[in-house]
Enzyme design. Structure first.
Site, PDB file in Angstrom:
ATOM      1  N   PHE A 374      -9.117  -7.792   7.415  1.00 50.25           N
ATOM      2  CA  PHE A 374     -10.181  -8.808   7.304  1.00 50.25           C
ATOM      3  C   PHE A 374     -11.055  -8.629   6.074  1.00 50.25           C
ATOM      4  O   PHE A 374     -11.780  -9.538   5.696  1.00 50.25           O
ATOM      5  CB  PHE A 374     -10.954  -9.002   8.610  1.00 50.25           C
ATOM      6  N   ARG A 438     -10.133   2.401  13.633  1.00 53.25           N
ATOM      7  CA  ARG A 438     -11.224   1.605  13.085  1.00 53.25           C
ATOM      8  C   ARG A 438     -12.476   1.896  13.907  1.00 53.25           C
ATOM      9  O   ARG A 438     -12.403   2.623  14.902  1.00 53.25           O
ATOM     10  CB  ARG A 438     -10.874   0.112  13.123  1.00 53.25           C
TER      11      ARG A 438
HETATM   12 FE1  HAS Z   1      -6.699 -12.381  10.973  1.00 52.62          FE
HETATM   13  C1  HAS Z   1      -7.603  -9.798  13.091  1.00 52.62           C
HETATM   14  C2  HAS Z   1      -3.725 -12.713  12.616  1.00 52.62           C
HETATM   15  C3  HAS Z   1      -5.873 -15.095   8.977  1.00 52.62           C
HETATM   16  C4  HAS Z   1      -9.974 -12.578   9.905  1.00 52.62           C
HETATM   17  N1  HAS Z   1      -8.442 -11.376  11.388  1.00 52.62           N
HETATM   18  C5  HAS Z   1      -8.599 -10.329  12.289  1.00 52.62           C
HETATM   19  C6  HAS Z   1      -9.964  -9.890  12.287  1.00 52.62           C
HETATM   20  C7  HAS Z   1     -10.651 -10.713  11.411  1.00 52.62           C
HETATM   21  C8  HAS Z   1      -9.681 -11.631  10.855  1.00 52.62           C
HETATM   22  C9  HAS Z   1     -12.143 -10.686  11.108  1.00 52.62           C
HETATM   23  O1  HAS Z   1      -2.503 -11.784  15.259  1.00 52.62           O
HETATM   24  C10 HAS Z   1     -10.536  -8.710  13.093  1.00 52.62           C
HETATM   25  C11 HAS Z   1     -11.183  -9.105  14.358  1.00 52.62           C
HETATM   26  C12 HAS Z   1     -11.723  -7.890  15.056  1.00 52.62           C
HETATM   27  O2  HAS Z   1     -12.822  -7.456  14.729  1.00 52.62           O
HETATM   28  O3  HAS Z   1     -11.013  -7.344  15.914  1.00 52.62           O
HETATM   29  N2  HAS Z   1      -5.077 -13.624  10.794  1.00 52.62           N
HETATM   30  C13 HAS Z   1      -3.974 -13.581  11.554  1.00 52.62           C
HETATM   31  C14 HAS Z   1      -3.026 -14.620  11.119  1.00 52.62           C
HETATM   32  C15 HAS Z   1      -3.640 -15.272  10.073  1.00 52.62           C
HETATM   33  C16 HAS Z   1      -4.937 -14.659   9.901  1.00 52.62           C
HETATM   34  C17 HAS Z   1      -1.681 -14.913  11.694  1.00 52.62           C
HETATM   35  N3  HAS Z   1      -7.718 -13.581   9.679  1.00 52.62           N
HETATM   36  C18 HAS Z   1      -7.201 -14.639   8.971  1.00 52.62           C
HETATM   37  C19 HAS Z   1      -8.242 -15.247   8.188  1.00 52.62           C
HETATM   38  C20 HAS Z   1      -9.397 -14.538   8.453  1.00 52.62           C
HETATM   39  C21 HAS Z   1      -9.053 -13.503   9.392  1.00 52.62           C
HETATM   40  C22 HAS Z   1      -8.037 -16.447   7.276  1.00 52.62           C
HETATM   41  C23 HAS Z   1     -10.782 -14.719   7.927  1.00 52.62           C
HETATM   42  C24 HAS Z   1     -11.186 -15.631   7.106  1.00 52.62           C
HETATM   43  N4  HAS Z   1      -5.824 -11.416  12.511  1.00 52.62           N
HETATM   44  C25 HAS Z   1      -4.622 -11.736  13.064  1.00 52.62           C
HETATM   45  C26 HAS Z   1      -4.382 -10.884  14.244  1.00 52.62           C
HETATM   46  C27 HAS Z   1      -5.489 -10.061  14.387  1.00 52.62           C
HETATM   47  C28 HAS Z   1      -6.376 -10.412  13.293  1.00 52.62           C
HETATM   48  C29 HAS Z   1      -3.221 -10.889  15.139  1.00 52.62           C
HETATM   49  C30 HAS Z   1      -5.732  -8.996  15.479  1.00 52.62           C
HETATM   50  C31 HAS Z   1      -5.182  -7.694  15.084  1.00 52.62           C
HETATM   51  C32 HAS Z   1      -5.556  -6.611  16.061  1.00 52.62           C
HETATM   52  O4  HAS Z   1      -4.618  -5.864  16.452  1.00 52.62           O
HETATM   53  O5  HAS Z   1      -6.712  -6.447  16.433  1.00 52.62           O
HETATM   54  C33 HAS Z   1      -3.059 -16.471   9.326  1.00 52.62           C
HETATM   55  O6  HAS Z   1      -3.946 -17.557   9.415  1.00 52.62           O
HETATM   56  C34 HAS Z   1      -2.725 -16.177   7.898  1.00 52.62           C
HETATM   57  C35 HAS Z   1      -2.004 -17.355   7.231  1.00 52.62           C
HETATM   58  C36 HAS Z   1      -2.050 -17.252   5.734  1.00 52.62           C
HETATM   59  C37 HAS Z   1      -1.017 -17.382   4.907  1.00 52.62           C
HETATM   60  C38 HAS Z   1      -1.228 -17.240   3.419  1.00 52.62           C
HETATM   61  C39 HAS Z   1      -1.071 -18.557   2.644  1.00 52.62           C
HETATM   62  C40 HAS Z   1      -1.428 -18.344   1.194  1.00 52.62           C
HETATM   63  C41 HAS Z   1      -2.207 -19.147   0.447  1.00 52.62           C
HETATM   64  C42 HAS Z   1      -2.537 -18.744  -0.997  1.00 52.62           C
HETATM   65  C43 HAS Z   1      -1.723 -19.491  -2.033  1.00 52.62           C
HETATM   66  C44 HAS Z   1      -1.968 -18.904  -3.385  1.00 52.62           C
HETATM   67  C45 HAS Z   1      -1.973 -19.606  -4.547  1.00 52.62           C
HETATM   68  C46 HAS Z   1      -2.220 -18.891  -5.827  1.00 52.62           C
HETATM   69  C47 HAS Z   1      -1.747 -21.071  -4.604  1.00 52.62           C
HETATM   70  C48 HAS Z   1       0.366 -17.661   5.398  1.00 52.62           C
HETATM   71  C49 HAS Z   1      -2.770 -20.424   0.962  1.00 52.62           C
HETATM   72  C50 HAS Z   1      -0.887 -18.495  -6.402  1.00 52.62           C
HETATM   73  C51 HAS Z   1      -0.947 -17.907  -7.756  1.00 52.62           C
HETATM   74  C52 HAS Z   1      -0.107 -16.952  -8.214  1.00 52.62           C
HETATM   75  C53 HAS Z   1      -0.219 -16.478  -9.614  1.00 52.62           C
HETATM   76  C54 HAS Z   1       0.944 -16.337  -7.364  1.00 52.62           C
END
Ligand code: HAS
Ligand code: CU
Length: 548
Positions: A374, A438
């Site tokens: 995170f 953590r």
């Molecule tokens: Fe997470 C735990 C799963 C996204 C925040 N997450 C957390 C916690 C926080 C957090 C705060 O399944 C901790 C909570 C706590 O205190 O216990 N998270 C995910 C998944 C995604 C995800 C599947 N999380 C976020 C985002 C957050 C955030 C966004 C904050 C803003 N997360 C988890 C899971 C946990 C977890 C479990 C629990 C784990 C545990 O065991 O406790 C998805 O939404 C991610 C999808 C994102 C993508 C990336 C797409 C890329 C893009 C960039 C394109 C780049 C360009 C530039 C165009 C598939 C859009 C390119 C240029 C070049 C030159 C290359």
């Protein structure tokens, strides 16, 4: 006056007030973060008997809850006023009531944390028990945000009434989706606070059903992270194309991505509870499938951003797969900071997918890997995008312009942040894989060989934390300059145009009854049976603990 420079002073003051509180929270919360990494390095102890957990709670609440909520609401007020017209006195009045309610709630929460009466961390898991004032303060923050949300809805409805049959401005639409998401998910945290935690901390009841309280928390806690992410996506979709001189790839695709977030980001809270007993594996599986559905709109966003960059590059005559990279305005901090945020989101998102996979989560759950995750998502991708937005938003609202020197400092700030975060979040990920927990202060666990392996990574975290703190000082210098000292003038709120006319945007995307209806149905499917199970088969419940 040029249309894009026009800003109503009264609307500007409302937005600015929120942004000031956000950056004050950043300064204080960042200081707490620095102290934590120093404690965890094993080379530093806090003076005056201050508990590590008091500092950790201050850090999480100020940065995770206060900085985000205030910045987002301030930004969205500015965005709606810019794209759907100046507010009525009534909307502004409720915006101010919301602001003061949230600010009062924040002060109250901060008081109980700092006086050591609420060291329960930002997730305030039962059976840790805080002073009732902590829960009341947080309730006021949420209630204040609802008032602002309703003020935004009222303004949106007025616009719709005045423009029958037209699609609303894209930024306004996106802000409304985010507030609907917020309203639906905060019902969960309001329920656990008002029905469970408050009566229990007041001593009206003795025991609490822990599983129910955590389930209600994560019903809120996961959509919370998308409430943080969506404003960053608003900036990527709408502002960045204008800043680079290009076009929005597709208005309809952007709206569809936001609707998918509304639908899929709520019924997925169990991916934070995969290792928690008392929930049938089948229902964990259902919510993991839905978690993978909510990855899709992020992939759509990645696609759109690449398309916007490439269309722009081609219009400037570049060829090849990555030719467009040469044409992007690298020297412009309004572009550079959010772009670095996007690049970090690639590993951050991959980490999220790892977390969501049940078997892999068994390795990383409750380790500092999750903290690393995170700090990439919220503390890099989202926060760097917010910094990049502040560089035009604050001067736009304060009637000033950013100087070249400040722009240069902002580029340096971005690089400092990226380097600091590579050290800090990188070593958190590695230490997590080695089993480092953590949420815990420094310990060698009786010199166990495994714990000794973690120490070099903890020192690297302190190095990263120190570099990041320098980054915070830099951004505060820039923000103070833009708010109070930069030369007077007019700064644009950049709003891009879609490559194709918005007349082709299907109106069904604004059919709120349909989308909110589907959202509610999915929530009921994902939660009803496990919830009944948790209540019917509940153990006696737990009394409260104050372990700090
Ligand atoms: Fe997470 C735990 C799963 C996204 C925040 N997450 C957390 C916690 C926080 C957090 C705060 O399944 C901790 C909570 C706590 O205190 O216990 N998270 C995910 C998944 C995604 C995800 C599947 N999380 C976020 C985002 C957050 C955030 C966004 C904050 C803003 N997360 C988890 C899971 C946990 C977890 C479990 C629990 C784990 C545990 O065991 O406790 C998805 O939404 C991610 C999808 C994102 C993508 C990336 C797409 C890329 C893009 C960039 C394109 C780049 C360009 C530039 C165009 C598939 C859009 C390119 C240029 C070049 C030159 C290359
Ligand atoms: Cu989540």
């Amino acid at each position: 006056m040029n249309e894009t420079l026009k800003v109503d002073r009264r609307d500007a003051r409302l937005a600015l007030a929120h942004i000031y509180v956000a950056f004050i929270a950043l300064g204080l919360g960042g200081l707490a973060g620095l102290l934590q990494t120093l404690v965890r390095s094993g080379k530093f102890t806090l003076p005056a008997n201050i508990s590590y957990y008091t500092i950790l709670t201050t850090h999480g609440v100020l940065l995770g809850l206060v900085l985000t909520t205030f910045f987002i609401i301030g930004f969205q007020f500015a965005a709606i006023s810019r794209t759907a017209g100046t507010f009525s006195d009534r909307v502004r009045f409720w915006g101010w009531i919301g602001f003061w309610t949230m600010t009062f709630g924040t002060a109250m929460t901060a008081f109980f944390i700092l006086t050591g009466q609420a060291s329960v961390l930002y997730t305030f898991y039962a059976p840790l028990q805080a002073h009732p004032g902590f829960y009341l303060g947080l309730t006021l923050v949420v209630v204040g945000s609802w008032m602002s949300g309703f003020a935004m809805f009222a303004h949106y409805m007025k616009w719709k009434k005045e423009h029958p049959g037209q699609v609303s401005p894209l930024l306004t639409f996106m802000a409304v989706v985010n507030m609907v998401l917020w309203l639906v998910c905060t019902l969960g945290v309001a329920a656990t606070v008002l029905i469970q935690l408050l009566p229990w901390s007041l001593g009206l009841v003795d025991r609490i059903n822990i599983l129910v309280s955590r389930t209600l928390f994560w019903y809120f806690g996961h959509p919370l992270v998308y409430f943080w992410l969506l404003p960053a996506y608003m900036i990527w979709y709408v502002v960045i194309p204008k800043v680079i001189g290009g076009k929005i790839f597709s208005d309809s695709l952007a709206r569809l991505a936001f609707i998918l977030f509304l639908i899929f980001s709520i019924p997925v809270g169990f991916h934070h509870q995969l290792l928690e007993p008392g929930i049938e594996p089948f229902w964990k599986y259902v919510q993991v499938v839905l978690t993978f559905m909510v990855v899709i709109p992020s992939l759509m966003t990645a696609f759109s951003m690449f398309a916007t960059f490439e269309m722009y590059g081609r219009s400037k005559g570049t060829t090849g797969l990555f030719g467009w990279l040469r044409k992007l305005p690298w020297g412009d901090a309004r572009f550079f900071a959010p772009f670095v945020g996007m690049v970090f989101f690639i590993p951050a998102g991959a980490g999220g997918i790892i977390n969501a996979s049940h078997q892999l989560d068994q390795v990383v759950h409750n380790t500092v890997w999750v903290t690393g995750h995170f700090h990439l998502t919220i503390a890099t991708t989202v926060v760097l995008t917010f910094f990049g937005a502040a560089y035009w938003l604050i001067p736009h609202l304060s009637g000033r312009v950013m100087t070249k020197a400040m722009n240069r400092l902002a580029i340096i700030q971005t690089v400092v942040w990226a380097v600091g975060m590579c050290f800090m979040s990188g070593s958190m990920h590695f230490a997590g894989l080695l089993g480092a927990p953590r949420r815990s202060a420094f310990s060698t666990y009786g010199n166990s060989p495994q714990a000794l392996e973690w120490i070099p990574y903890q020192i690297a975290q302190a190095v990263g934390g120190t570099i990041l703190f320098i980054g915070i000082i830099l951004v505060l210098v820039i923000v103070t300059n833009l708010a109070f000292f930069a030369p007077k003038g007019e700064t644009e709120f950049p709003v891009g145009e879609a490559a194709e006319s918005t007349e082709r945007t299907p109106l069904v995307l604004e059919n709120w009854k349909l989308w909110i209806g589907i959202t509610v149905v999915l929530i009921l499917i994902a939660y009803t049976i496990p919830f009944i199970d948790m209540i019917q088969n509940a153990p006696p419940g737990s009394k409260g603990y104050k372990l700090w």
